[in-house]
Design a protein around this motif. Structure first.
Motif, PDB file in Angstrom:
ATOM      1  N   ARG A 457       0.842  -1.203   0.000  1.00 24.24           N
ATOM      2  CA  ARG A 457       0.000   0.000   0.000  1.00 24.24           C
ATOM      3  C   ARG A 457       0.876   1.251   0.000  1.00 24.24           C
ATOM      4  NH1 ARG A 457      -5.235   0.002   1.232  1.00 24.24           N
ATOM      5  NH2 ARG A 457      -5.078   1.982   2.370  1.00 24.24           N
ATOM      6  N   ALA A 458       1.950   1.223   0.786  1.00 27.33           N
ATOM      7  CA  ALA A 458       2.839   2.380   0.846  1.00 27.33           C
ATOM      8  C   ALA A 458       3.518   2.626  -0.494  1.00 27.33           C
ATOM      9  CB  ALA A 458       3.884   2.173   1.943  1.00 27.33           C
ATOM     10  N   SER A 459       3.941   1.568  -1.159  1.00 26.13           N
ATOM     11  CA  SER A 459       4.696   1.710  -2.401  1.00 26.13           C
ATOM     12  C   SER A 459       3.872   2.328  -3.525  1.00 26.13           C
ATOM     13  CB  SER A 459       5.226   0.349  -2.850  1.00 26.13           C
ATOM     14  OG  SER A 459       4.163  -0.517  -3.243  1.00 26.13           O
ATOM     15  N   LYS A 460       2.554   2.291  -3.426  1.00 19.18           N
ATOM     16  CA  LYS A 460       1.682   2.836  -4.455  1.00 19.18           C
ATOM     17  C   LYS A 460       1.321   4.300  -4.202  1.00 19.18           C
ATOM     18  CE  LYS A 460      -0.406  -1.664  -5.508  1.00 19.18           C
ATOM     19  NZ  LYS A 460      -1.664  -2.455  -5.509  1.00 19.18           N
ATOM     20  N   ARG A 461       1.833   4.876  -3.121  1.00 19.96           N
ATOM     21  CA  ARG A 461       1.504   6.258  -2.760  1.00 19.96           C
ATOM     22  C   ARG A 461       2.663   7.189  -3.085  1.00 19.96           C
ATOM     23  NH1 ARG A 461      -1.970   6.078   2.495  1.00 19.96           N
ATOM     24  NH2 ARG A 461      -0.327   7.351   3.409  1.00 19.96           N
ATOM     25  N   GLN A 462       2.332   8.464  -3.237  1.00 20.48           N
ATOM     26  CA  GLN A 462       3.338   9.469  -3.506  1.00 20.48           C
ATOM     27  C   GLN A 462       4.028   9.886  -2.197  1.00 20.48           C
ATOM     28  OE1 GLN A 462       4.204  10.634  -6.615  1.00 20.48           O
ATOM     29  NE2 GLN A 462       2.794   9.058  -7.373  1.00 20.48           N
ATOM     30  N   ALA A 463       5.308  10.258  -2.294  1.00 25.17           N
ATOM     31  CA  ALA A 463       6.048  10.731  -1.128  1.00 25.17           C
ATOM     32  C   ALA A 463       5.345  11.975  -0.542  1.00 25.17           C
ATOM     33  CB  ALA A 463       7.479  11.067  -1.511  1.00 25.17           C
ATOM     34  N   PHE A 468       6.398   4.293   5.911  1.00 22.62           N
ATOM     35  CA  PHE A 468       5.652   3.721   7.020  1.00 22.62           C
ATOM     36  C   PHE A 468       6.465   3.918   8.288  1.00 22.62           C
ATOM     37  CE2 PHE A 468       8.263   0.198   5.531  1.00 22.62           C
ATOM     38  CZ  PHE A 468       8.702  -0.421   6.694  1.00 22.62           C
ATOM     39  N   ALA A 469       5.764   4.222   9.375  1.00 25.96           N
ATOM     40  CA  ALA A 469       6.412   4.463  10.659  1.00 25.96           C
ATOM     41  C   ALA A 469       6.461   3.168  11.458  1.00 25.96           C
ATOM     42  CB  ALA A 469       5.654   5.530  11.433  1.00 25.96           C
ATOM     43  N   ILE A 470       7.589   2.913  12.080  1.00 25.43           N
ATOM     44  CA  ILE A 470       7.739   1.799  13.011  1.00 25.43           C
ATOM     45  C   ILE A 470       7.742   2.412  14.406  1.00 25.43           C
ATOM     46  CG2 ILE A 470       9.139  -0.165  13.723  1.00 25.43           C
ATOM     47  CD1 ILE A 470      10.413  -0.140  10.949  1.00 25.43           C
ATOM     48  N   VAL A 471       6.735   2.068  15.201  1.00 28.68           N
ATOM     49  CA  VAL A 471       6.527   2.714  16.491  1.00 28.68           C
ATOM     50  C   VAL A 471       6.565   1.661  17.591  1.00 28.68           C
ATOM     51  CG1 VAL A 471       4.926   4.067  17.897  1.00 28.68           C
ATOM     52  CG2 VAL A 471       5.139   4.536  15.451  1.00 28.68           C
ATOM     53  N   LEU A 472       7.317   1.935  18.636  1.00 26.63           N
ATOM     54  CA  LEU A 472       7.393   1.058  19.797  1.00 26.63           C
ATOM     55  C   LEU A 472       6.928   1.843  21.002  1.00 26.63           C
ATOM     56  CD1 LEU A 472       8.243  -1.733  20.828  1.00 26.63           C
ATOM     57  CD2 LEU A 472      10.512  -0.805  21.261  1.00 26.63           C
ATOM     58  N   GLY A 473       5.783   1.459  21.551  1.00 23.52           N
ATOM     59  CA  GLY A 473       5.205   2.225  22.642  1.00 23.52           C
ATOM     60  C   GLY A 473       4.814   3.599  22.145  1.00 23.52           C
ATOM     61  N   ASP A 474       5.395   4.633  22.745  1.00 27.58           N
ATOM     62  CA  ASP A 474       5.108   6.000  22.314  1.00 27.58           C
ATOM     63  C   ASP A 474       6.308   6.628  21.619  1.00 27.58           C
ATOM     64  OD1 ASP A 474       6.751   6.197  24.474  1.00 27.58           O
ATOM     65  OD2 ASP A 474       5.440   7.467  25.675  1.00 27.58           O
ATOM     66  N   ARG A 475       7.245   5.794  21.123  1.00 26.41           N
ATOM     67  CA  ARG A 475       8.458   6.297  20.483  1.00 26.41           C
ATOM     68  C   ARG A 475       8.541   5.832  19.036  1.00 26.41           C
ATOM     69  NH1 ARG A 475      11.969   7.733  24.709  1.00 26.41           N
ATOM     70  NH2 ARG A 475      10.642   8.199  26.483  1.00 26.41           N
ATOM     71  N   LEU A 476       9.036   6.711  18.187  1.00 26.26           N
ATOM     72  CA  LEU A 476       9.265   6.374  16.784  1.00 26.26           C
ATOM     73  C   LEU A 476      10.646   5.753  16.633  1.00 26.26           C
ATOM     74  CD1 LEU A 476       8.356   6.762  13.742  1.00 26.26           C
ATOM     75  CD2 LEU A 476       9.756   8.830  13.796  1.00 26.26           C
ATOM     76  N   ILE A 477      10.712   4.582  16.000  1.00 30.71           N
ATOM     77  CA  ILE A 477      12.004   3.980  15.677  1.00 30.71           C
ATOM     78  C   ILE A 477      12.494   4.516  14.338  1.00 30.71           C
ATOM     79  CG2 ILE A 477      13.243   1.837  15.196  1.00 30.71           C
ATOM     80  CD1 ILE A 477      11.317   0.379  16.957  1.00 30.71           C
ATOM     81  N   SER A 478      11.609   4.494  13.345  1.00 31.62           N
ATOM     82  CA  SER A 478      11.999   4.957  12.021  1.00 31.62           C
ATOM     83  C   SER A 478      10.773   5.139  11.140  1.00 31.62           C
ATOM     84  CB  SER A 478      12.953   3.954  11.372  1.00 31.62           C
ATOM     85  OG  SER A 478      13.323   4.407  10.087  1.00 31.62           O
ATOM     86  N   ALA A 479      10.981   5.806  10.011  1.00 26.56           N
ATOM     87  CA  ALA A 479       9.923   5.990   9.019  1.00 26.56           C
ATOM     88  C   ALA A 479      10.522   5.817   7.629  1.00 26.56           C
ATOM     89  CB  ALA A 479       9.256   7.347   9.170  1.00 26.56           C
ATOM     90  N   PRO A 480      10.887   4.593   7.234  1.00 29.69           N
ATOM     91  CA  PRO A 480      11.515   4.369   5.934  1.00 29.69           C
ATOM     92  C   PRO A 480      10.513   4.463   4.784  1.00 29.69           C
ATOM     93  CG  PRO A 480      11.157   2.286   7.047  1.00 29.69           C
ATOM     94  CD  PRO A 480      10.781   3.349   8.033  1.00 29.69           C
ATOM     95  N   ALA A 481      10.996   4.844   3.616  1.00 29.17           N
ATOM     96  CA  ALA A 481      10.195   4.872   2.390  1.00 29.17           C
ATOM     97  C   ALA A 481      10.390   3.572   1.628  1.00 29.17           C
ATOM     98  CB  ALA A 481      10.605   6.058   1.520  1.00 29.17           C
ATOM     99  N   VAL A 482       9.361   3.126   0.926  1.00 29.31           N
ATOM    100  CA  VAL A 482       9.449   1.896   0.132  1.00 29.31           C
ATOM    101  C   VAL A 482       8.927   2.166  -1.273  1.00 29.31           C
ATOM    102  CG1 VAL A 482       9.292   0.312   2.084  1.00 29.31           C
ATOM    103  CG2 VAL A 482       7.203   1.139   1.020  1.00 29.31           C
ATOM    104  N   ASN A 483       9.520   1.512  -2.247  1.00 32.87           N
ATOM    105  CA  ASN A 483       9.104   1.657  -3.634  1.00 32.87           C
ATOM    106  C   ASN A 483       8.410   0.420  -4.169  1.00 32.87           C
ATOM    107  OD1 ASN A 483      10.213   4.295  -3.901  1.00 32.87           O
ATOM    108  ND2 ASN A 483      12.259   3.385  -4.078  1.00 32.87           N
ATOM    109  N   GLU A 484       8.473  -0.663  -3.407  1.00 34.39           N
ATOM    110  CA  GLU A 484       7.778  -1.893  -3.794  1.00 34.39           C
ATOM    111  C   GLU A 484       7.481  -2.701  -2.547  1.00 34.39           C
ATOM    112  OE1 GLU A 484      11.785  -4.506  -4.788  1.00 34.39           O
ATOM    113  OE2 GLU A 484      10.471  -3.833  -6.411  1.00 34.39           O
ATOM    114  N   ALA A 485       6.550  -3.640  -2.667  1.00 34.23           N
ATOM    115  CA  ALA A 485       6.166  -4.457  -1.522  1.00 34.23           C
ATOM    116  C   ALA A 485       7.364  -5.252  -1.009  1.00 34.23           C
ATOM    117  CB  ALA A 485       5.039  -5.405  -1.913  1.00 34.23           C
TER     118      ALA A 485
END
Length: 512
Positions: A457-463, A468-485
């Motif tokens: 789903r992310a790969s089909k959207r515009q920047a 997608f955000a990776i969240v642990l508890g109330d903290r953000l680990i990362s928000a990497p961009a993807v171009n394909e599934a």
């Protein structure tokens, strides 16, 4: 020894009988420290900024602090933080209050998103009862807002009487409080009354369910422009759920005389609460994400206090806060996932991660011990982002990244989110090819398929919506961009890790 500093709190310093463990916050005119009594009770000690042991406190500041202490002592109620002890005449004036290891409503909305309408009445009941206590004591709070309401398991606490006033004192020409939640008459510098607190209550409840101020375009334009909008009562109530209109709209009446009294509001909200007589605390009334965040915050703060106490005096008495009731059940173990090819995700790590609950997966006795999996690991598509610290420019829930600072607003749609139910494996590892420490996570079958769907789903959207955000508890680990599934069960997380930070993060994610 008596405190003799003007900078940050130093562990081991004393205010009266209370030993400082660590500093909690600093801002405005005050500093708040976490401290413990000789008997092991944890308290929050507020002091004046810039005070010295030689008594170097401006007399006007000392009088203001003494007035705050006197006003706070007048309030008695279950839903406020009571004063334990104080000495406004000490060389460094101080006030000790009940310590509440709980997040604020502001922090909960920012990290977990708006509160569903059905849960608002429980929060409102505690806030209204707090206002009844304050007004009964002859006071007007004048700064009711989400950041001044803490939410532990047993109900909200209204804190901070720093700009409260006695109701018989007339003050004009001064706009105090936070403009986004202040009543129009308060923004105009007119006398404030208990009805002004009722408006701020309504504005706080509106923020709970919408994630924004009830004033139009608050946060946009200059400070003067925002003050004018508040002074004119320029409201924008779009997005308020219809079922909450009878509770919130009367509170936001522009004419103070048309607002309900706290006593009338209390009768209204308790009538709704009576329809669920078995429901008691946060785990009964709030979404699982909210009650989980409250419990993780309590655990983290309690552990931090105990750790600080051990550093100061390993033999000292410590106070344990009982855990909140939990709805969590053990998860059944499914067949192990087949490992697919490793997927490298470049990350910008946002900082240290909070401690939190663990779910133990059941498995036969002859297998190795079950993997301890973080209950609060989740992924969600990014909706908006901007450089710099998070403000109210983006809709909640929002998360911050550092180095460089960046703010991300994530989706609240069910199809755009994924709660990780169980990992098959997680470990810290040194990657020889890239000469860097990484973390490897292996999803089990169902989660691996969900992850593939989410990244597709992310790969089909515009920047920036292809992140997608990776969240642990109330903290953000990362928000990497993807171009394909991303397919396969194994994911590699790369960042600026040291061996210690990689192992710590892996442990937080559930590594043995």
């Amino acid at each position: 020894m008596q405190a003799e500093w003007v900078g940050a709190a130093r562990p081991g310093e004393r205010f009266g009988p209370y030993v400082v463990l660590t500093e909690l916050a600093s801002g405005g005119m005050g500093r708040v420290c976490l401290a413990r009594s000789p008997g092991g009770r944890t308290v929050a000690v507020k002091t004046l900024l810039g005070a010295t042991a030689e008594g170097g406190v401006p007399e006007a500041d000392r009088r203001r602090f003494a007035r705050e202490v006197a006003l706070a002592r007048r309030v008695r109620g279950l839903f406020t933080a009571g004063v334990v002890d104080a000495d406004a005449e000490a060389p460094v004036p101080w006030m000790a209050t009940e310590y509440i290891p709980a997040p604020s409503l502001r922090d909960l909305v920012a990290s977990q998103g708006p509160l569903p309408p059905g849960a608002v009445y429980w929060v409102a009941a505690g806030m209204v009862e707090a206002l009844v206590s304050i007004h009964t004591a002859g006071l007007v709070h004048r700064d009711v807002k989400p950041s001044n309401v803490l939410l532990p398991e047993d109900g909200p606490r209204l804190i901070d009487f720093g700009i409260s006033q006695a109701a018989d004192i007339t003050r004009t020409k001064t706009a105090l409080g936070t403009i986004a939640f202040a009543a129009p008459e308060q923004a105009r510098g007119e006398p404030t009354t208990p009805a002004s607190d009722v408006f701020s209550l309504g504005a706080t409840l509106f923020h709970l369910v919408t994630g924004r101020s009830a004033y139009r375009d608050m946060g946009q334009g200059t400070a003067m422009e925002q003050l004018v909008r508040a002074a004119e009562g320029d409201l924008d109530l779009d997005g308020l759920p219809a079922e909450l209109g009878p509770l919130i709209l009367p509170c936001l009446a522009l004419d103070p005389t048309q607002r309900p009294t706290p006593q009338a509001l209390l009768a209204q909200v308790t009538g709704v609460l009576a329809e669920r007589p078995q429901a008691r605390g946060a785990t009964d009334w709030l979404p699982r994400e909210w009650s989980g965040a409250i419990e993780r915050h309590r655990q983290r703060r309690t552990e931090e206090a105990d750790s600080a106490q051990r550093r100061i005096d390993p033999e000292a008495v410590t106070e344990r806060t009982p855990p909140a009731r939990s709805r969590t059940r053990p998860l059944p173990r499914t067949a192990p996932a087949r490992r697919g090819p490793g997927v490298w995700i470049g990350l910008g790590v946002a900082g240290l991660l909070a401690t939190g609950g663990i779910v133990y997966a059941l498995q036969p006795d002859d297998e190795e011990p079950p993997l301890q999996v973080r209950q609060d690991l989740r992924l969600a598509l990014v909706e908006q982002s901007h450089s710099g610290e998070c403000t109210n420019q983006l809709p909640p829930p929002t998360f911050s990244a550092q180095d460089p600072p960046y703010c991300y607003s994530i989706s609240t749609k069910t199809e755009d989110r994924m709660n990780v139910r169980q990992l098959d494996d997680v470990r810290a590892k040194f990657d020889e090819r890239n000469s860097a420490w990484i973390i490897e996570m292996t999803f089990q079958d169902d989660d691996a398929r969900s992850f593939t769907t989410l990244t597709e789903r992310a790969s089909k959207r515009q920047a920036p919506q292809n992140q997608f955000a990776i969240v642990l508890g109330d903290r953000l680990i990362s928000a990497p961009a993807v171009n394909e599934a991303i397919t396969g069960g194994e994911v590699q997380i790369a960042g600026n890790f040291t061996k210690e930070s990689a192992e710590e993060l892996a442990k937080e994610l559930g590594a043995r």
